[in-house]
Structures are given as structure tokens and as C-alpha cells.
Design a protein around this motif. Structure first.
Motif, PDB file in Angstrom:
ATOM      1  N   PRO A 141      53.820  58.251  58.614  1.00  0.00           N
ATOM      2  CA  PRO A 141      52.611  58.778  59.268  1.00  0.00           C
ATOM      3  C   PRO A 141      51.364  58.478  58.429  1.00  0.00           C
ATOM      4  CG  PRO A 141      54.333  60.461  59.124  1.00  0.00           C
ATOM      5  CD  PRO A 141      54.798  59.280  58.322  1.00  0.00           C
ATOM      6  N   SER A 142      50.224  58.371  59.093  1.00  0.00           N
ATOM      7  CA  SER A 142      48.960  58.029  58.424  1.00  0.00           C
ATOM      8  C   SER A 142      48.634  58.962  57.266  1.00  0.00           C
ATOM      9  CB  SER A 142      47.806  58.039  59.425  1.00  0.00           C
ATOM     10  OG  SER A 142      47.960  56.986  60.336  1.00  0.00           O
ATOM     11  N   ASP A 143      48.884  60.261  57.439  1.00  0.00           N
ATOM     12  CA  ASP A 143      48.592  61.215  56.359  1.00  0.00           C
ATOM     13  C   ASP A 143      49.421  60.915  55.112  1.00  0.00           C
ATOM     14  OD1 ASP A 143      46.855  62.460  58.073  1.00  0.00           O
ATOM     15  OD2 ASP A 143      48.131  64.210  58.439  1.00  0.00           O
ATOM     16  N   ALA A 144      50.687  60.552  55.315  1.00  0.00           N
ATOM     17  CA  ALA A 144      51.558  60.232  54.178  1.00  0.00           C
ATOM     18  C   ALA A 144      51.095  58.951  53.496  1.00  0.00           C
ATOM     19  CB  ALA A 144      53.011  60.106  54.641  1.00  0.00           C
ATOM     20  N   ILE A 145      50.688  57.949  54.293  1.00  0.00           N
ATOM     21  CA  ILE A 145      50.163  56.696  53.724  1.00  0.00           C
ATOM     22  C   ILE A 145      48.918  56.994  52.888  1.00  0.00           C
ATOM     23  CG2 ILE A 145      49.026  54.508  54.308  1.00  0.00           C
ATOM     24  CD1 ILE A 145      51.874  54.133  54.877  1.00  0.00           C
ATOM     25  N   SER A 146      48.003  57.798  53.424  1.00  0.00           N
ATOM     26  CA  SER A 146      46.761  58.121  52.708  1.00  0.00           C
ATOM     27  C   SER A 146      47.053  58.855  51.404  1.00  0.00           C
ATOM     28  CB  SER A 146      45.835  58.962  53.590  1.00  0.00           C
ATOM     29  OG  SER A 146      45.366  58.193  54.667  1.00  0.00           O
ATOM     30  N   GLU A 147      47.983  59.803  51.444  1.00  0.00           N
ATOM     31  CA  GLU A 147      48.344  60.540  50.229  1.00  0.00           C
ATOM     32  C   GLU A 147      48.952  59.608  49.186  1.00  0.00           C
ATOM     33  OE1 GLU A 147      51.209  64.248  48.886  1.00  0.00           O
ATOM     34  OE2 GLU A 147      50.525  64.135  50.967  1.00  0.00           O
ATOM     35  N   LEU A 148      49.860  58.754  49.619  1.00  0.00           N
ATOM     36  CA  LEU A 148      50.498  57.805  48.714  1.00  0.00           C
ATOM     37  C   LEU A 148      49.478  56.818  48.153  1.00  0.00           C
ATOM     38  CD1 LEU A 148      53.219  56.996  47.515  1.00  0.00           C
ATOM     39  CD2 LEU A 148      53.646  55.631  49.556  1.00  0.00           C
ATOM     40  N   ALA A 149      48.559  56.344  48.993  1.00  0.00           N
ATOM     41  CA  ALA A 149      47.530  55.394  48.544  1.00  0.00           C
ATOM     42  C   ALA A 149      46.658  55.992  47.449  1.00  0.00           C
ATOM     43  CB  ALA A 149      46.665  54.958  49.724  1.00  0.00           C
ATOM     44  N   GLY A 150      46.479  57.309  47.481  1.00  0.00           N
ATOM     45  CA  GLY A 150      45.655  57.972  46.473  1.00  0.00           C
ATOM     46  C   GLY A 150      46.291  58.050  45.097  1.00  0.00           C
ATOM     47  N   VAL A 151      47.585  57.792  45.017  1.00  0.00           N
ATOM     48  CA  VAL A 151      48.256  57.918  43.722  1.00  0.00           C
ATOM     49  C   VAL A 151      48.848  56.613  43.201  1.00  0.00           C
ATOM     50  CG1 VAL A 151      48.764  60.368  44.011  1.00  0.00           C
ATOM     51  CG2 VAL A 151      50.449  58.680  44.748  1.00  0.00           C
ATOM     52  N   VAL A 152      48.869  55.555  44.017  1.00  0.00           N
ATOM     53  CA  VAL A 152      49.410  54.293  43.518  1.00  0.00           C
ATOM     54  C   VAL A 152      48.403  53.613  42.604  1.00  0.00           C
ATOM     55  CG1 VAL A 152      50.905  53.904  45.510  1.00  0.00           C
ATOM     56  CG2 VAL A 152      48.639  52.913  45.489  1.00  0.00           C
ATOM     57  N   THR A 153      48.920  52.854  41.656  1.00  0.00           N
ATOM     58  CA  THR A 153      48.084  52.117  40.722  1.00  0.00           C
ATOM     59  C   THR A 153      48.463  50.649  40.787  1.00  0.00           C
ATOM     60  OG1 THR A 153      48.082  54.035  39.244  1.00  0.00           O
ATOM     61  CG2 THR A 153      47.388  51.942  38.303  1.00  0.00           C
ATOM     62  N   PRO A 154      47.489  49.772  41.018  1.00  0.00           N
ATOM     63  CA  PRO A 154      47.821  48.345  41.054  1.00  0.00           C
ATOM     64  C   PRO A 154      48.291  47.850  39.684  1.00  0.00           C
ATOM     65  CG  PRO A 154      45.578  48.730  41.847  1.00  0.00           C
ATOM     66  CD  PRO A 154      46.089  50.017  41.267  1.00  0.00           C
ATOM     67  N   VAL A 155      49.304  47.024  39.692  1.00  0.00           N
ATOM     68  CA  VAL A 155      49.781  46.377  38.473  1.00  0.00           C
ATOM     69  C   VAL A 155      50.054  44.918  38.797  1.00  0.00           C
ATOM     70  CG1 VAL A 155      50.792  48.466  37.450  1.00  0.00           C
ATOM     71  CG2 VAL A 155      52.183  47.026  38.926  1.00  0.00           C
ATOM     72  N   SER A 156      50.074  44.092  37.782  1.00  0.00           N
ATOM     73  CA  SER A 156      50.429  42.687  37.997  1.00  0.00           C
ATOM     74  C   SER A 156      51.404  42.265  36.907  1.00  0.00           C
ATOM     75  CB  SER A 156      49.182  41.803  37.992  1.00  0.00           C
ATOM     76  OG  SER A 156      48.498  41.930  36.776  1.00  0.00           O
ATOM     77  N   PHE A 157      52.175  41.254  37.222  1.00  0.00           N
ATOM     78  CA  PHE A 157      53.194  40.768  36.308  1.00  0.00           C
ATOM     79  C   PHE A 157      53.111  39.253  36.225  1.00  0.00           C
ATOM     80  CE2 PHE A 157      54.755  44.636  38.276  1.00  0.00           C
ATOM     81  CZ  PHE A 157      55.136  45.398  37.176  1.00  0.00           C
ATOM     82  N   ASP A 158      53.441  38.715  35.059  1.00  0.00           N
ATOM     83  CA  ASP A 158      53.511  37.265  34.905  1.00  0.00           C
ATOM     84  C   ASP A 158      54.722  36.748  35.667  1.00  0.00           C
ATOM     85  OD1 ASP A 158      51.300  37.196  33.211  1.00  0.00           O
ATOM     86  OD2 ASP A 158      52.532  37.477  31.406  1.00  0.00           O
ATOM     87  N   ALA A 159      54.637  35.521  36.105  1.00  0.00           N
ATOM     88  CA  ALA A 159      55.764  34.896  36.790  1.00  0.00           C
ATOM     89  C   ALA A 159      56.989  34.946  35.885  1.00  0.00           C
ATOM     90  CB  ALA A 159      55.420  33.455  37.155  1.00  0.00           C
ATOM     91  N   GLY A 160      58.105  35.348  36.442  1.00  0.00           N
ATOM     92  CA  GLY A 160      59.355  35.403  35.702  1.00  0.00           C
ATOM     93  C   GLY A 160      59.558  36.673  34.892  1.00  0.00           C
ATOM     94  N   ALA A 161      58.571  37.570  34.852  1.00  0.00           N
ATOM     95  CA  ALA A 161      58.696  38.815  34.086  1.00  0.00           C
ATOM     96  C   ALA A 161      59.749  39.705  34.735  1.00  0.00           C
ATOM     97  CB  ALA A 161      57.348  39.538  34.039  1.00  0.00           C
ATOM     98  N   VAL A 162      60.489  40.403  33.886  1.00  0.00           N
ATOM     99  CA  VAL A 162      61.484  41.367  34.377  1.00  0.00           C
ATOM    100  C   VAL A 162      60.728  42.664  34.667  1.00  0.00           C
ATOM    101  CG1 VAL A 162      63.548  42.683  33.797  1.00  0.00           C
ATOM    102  CG2 VAL A 162      63.341  40.304  33.061  1.00  0.00           C
ATOM    103  N   ILE A 163      60.832  43.131  35.905  1.00  0.00           N
ATOM    104  CA  ILE A 163      60.110  44.339  36.320  1.00  0.00           C
ATOM    105  C   ILE A 163      61.014  45.567  36.200  1.00  0.00           C
ATOM    106  CG2 ILE A 163      58.915  45.435  38.260  1.00  0.00           C
ATOM    107  CD1 ILE A 163      58.276  42.560  39.223  1.00  0.00           C
ATOM    108  N   VAL A 164      62.250  45.421  36.634  1.00  0.00           N
ATOM    109  CA  VAL A 164      63.229  46.505  36.565  1.00  0.00           C
ATOM    110  C   VAL A 164      64.526  45.922  36.047  1.00  0.00           C
ATOM    111  CG1 VAL A 164      64.524  48.206  37.914  1.00  0.00           C
ATOM    112  CG2 VAL A 164      62.177  47.671  38.540  1.00  0.00           C
ATOM    113  N   ARG A 165      65.158  46.628  35.121  1.00  0.00           N
ATOM    114  CA  ARG A 165      66.441  46.203  34.576  1.00  0.00           C
ATOM    115  C   ARG A 165      67.504  47.203  34.978  1.00  0.00           C
ATOM    116  NH1 ARG A 165      66.232  42.273  30.793  1.00  0.00           N
ATOM    117  NH2 ARG A 165      64.246  42.610  29.814  1.00  0.00           N
ATOM    118  N   GLU A 166      68.599  46.703  35.485  1.00  0.00           N
ATOM    119  CA  GLU A 166      69.691  47.565  35.883  1.00  0.00           C
ATOM    120  C   GLU A 166      70.146  48.401  34.694  1.00  0.00           C
ATOM    121  OE1 GLU A 166      74.162  47.199  37.834  1.00  0.00           O
ATOM    122  OE2 GLU A 166      72.925  45.415  37.654  1.00  0.00           O
ATOM    123  N   GLY A 167      70.345  49.688  34.950  1.00  0.00           N
ATOM    124  CA  GLY A 167      70.836  50.582  33.910  1.00  0.00           C
ATOM    125  C   GLY A 167      69.749  51.244  33.084  1.00  0.00           C
ATOM    126  N   GLU A 168      68.503  50.866  33.253  1.00  0.00           N
ATOM    127  CA  GLU A 168      67.435  51.501  32.461  1.00  0.00           C
ATOM    128  C   GLU A 168      66.861  52.680  33.201  1.00  0.00           C
ATOM    129  OE1 GLU A 168      65.630  47.922  29.772  1.00  0.00           O
ATOM    130  OE2 GLU A 168      64.470  48.580  31.468  1.00  0.00           O
TER     131      GLU A 168
END
Length: 168
Positions: A141-168
Motif C-alpha cells: 500500500p502507498s502508506d507503507a511505501i512512503s514509510e519505508l521510503a523515509g527510512v531507506v538510505t541509498p548505497v552503492s557498491f563497486d562491481a564484483g563487491a560482495v554485498i551479503v555473505r552466507e552465514g554472516e
């Protein structure tokens, strides 16, 4: 109340807000008329004075937002000097104030606080559009999108960077 007496425009000094409003021109759109097209170079932003404006992606035909007074549409492309990221069309008869890009950019240069608030406003809209258009959250729903948008932070990663590792 003036056309620009809302949101980030309130950060402008009264004379700067009056100059920006005076640089604008009144425009009207009939239901279904295009206001902005995805991919266009930004020559203006539009302050909605009456009516409803539908913002949607042209590629996925997904409605990102339905806007009505007081709202501004098209400012993100003016701020970033990049092509427009969505289509906007009149969902009903629309009266708007067309703010030329040069006038809006002049106000941004003259008033740093306005520039900051307008960028924050645009960043929130970018996050909301991303969540609605390019993520698995698009059907929330739009309200949930708006609430979530207010707390997300943009990030960027280099090509090939590991973002999530299994088990961590």
C-alpha cells in the motif's frame, strides 16, 4: 495563499518566492493530456493548482503516484539535470503553474536552504519511486511505501563487491 506557499518553497525568502512565482506561467491540461514524458530533457517543473496528475512509468505502466494540490511534479529532473524518470498526465482537468528550469535553478543557487530541502524532497520521491517501480515492495500500500521510503538510505557498491555473505 500563493501558488508556492507549501513544502520546500516555504524555505525561500518571500521576495525569492515571489520572483519564482512571477517567472512561472499558468497552463491547463485536459484529462489524459501528457504533462511530462519519461526520457525528456527537463525544461520546467509544474506546481499543481487544481486537478489530479497521474505519475507512471512508461515501461511498466505502473502508477507511481497520484498528485493533487499542493504538489510539484517534474522538479527532480530539473534538480538533477537528467532526463525525466516517469510520465505525468492529467487524471482530470488540471491547472498548473509552469516553473521554467532556469528560474527554479536560479532560486536553488540563491537560497541554499531551499536547495537542501528540495533535494531532500526529491530524494524521498526517488526512494518512493524505486520501491514502487524497481523492487519487490511495489505492491505494498502507498502508506507503507512512503514509510519505508523515509527510512531507506541509498548505497552503492563497486562491481564484483560482495554485498551479503552466507552465514554472516
Amino acid at each position: 495563499m500563493g501558488s508556492l506557499d507549501f513544502g520546500p518553497f516555504l524555505a525561500l525568502s518571500t521576495p525569492a518566492r515571489a520572483r519564482l512565482e512571477a517567472a512561472g506561467s499558468a497552463v491547463q491540461f485536459a484529462p489524459g493530456d501528457p504533462i511530462l514524458r519519461e526520457g525528456e530533457v527537463a525544461d520546467a517543473a509544474y506546481v499543481i493548482l487544481s486537478g489530479k496528475v497521474r505519475v507512471q512509468t512508461s515501461s511498466q505502466l505502473r502508477t507511481l503516484a497520484t498528485l493533487s494540490r499542493p504538489a510539484v511534479v517534474g522538479e527532480m529532473a530539473v534538480i538533477t539535470d537528467e532526463p525525466r524518470m516517469a510520465d505525468a498526465s492529467a487524471g482530470s482537468a488540471v491547472r498548473a503553474l509552469r516553473l521554467p528550469a532556469a528560474a527554479l535553478r536560479a532560486a536553488i543557487r540563491e537560497e541554499p536552504r531551499f536547495a537542501d530541502l528540495l533535494r531532500d524532497f526529491a530524494d524521498l520521491r526517488v526512494a518512493r519511486n524505486f520501491l514502487r517501480r524497481d523492487s519487490p515492495f511495489g505492491d505494498l500500500p502507498s502508506d507503507a511505501i512512503s514509510e519505508l521510503a523515509g527510512v531507506v538510505t541509498p548505497v552503492s557498491f563497486d562491481a564484483g563487491a560482495v554485498i551479503v555473505r552466507e552465514g554472516e
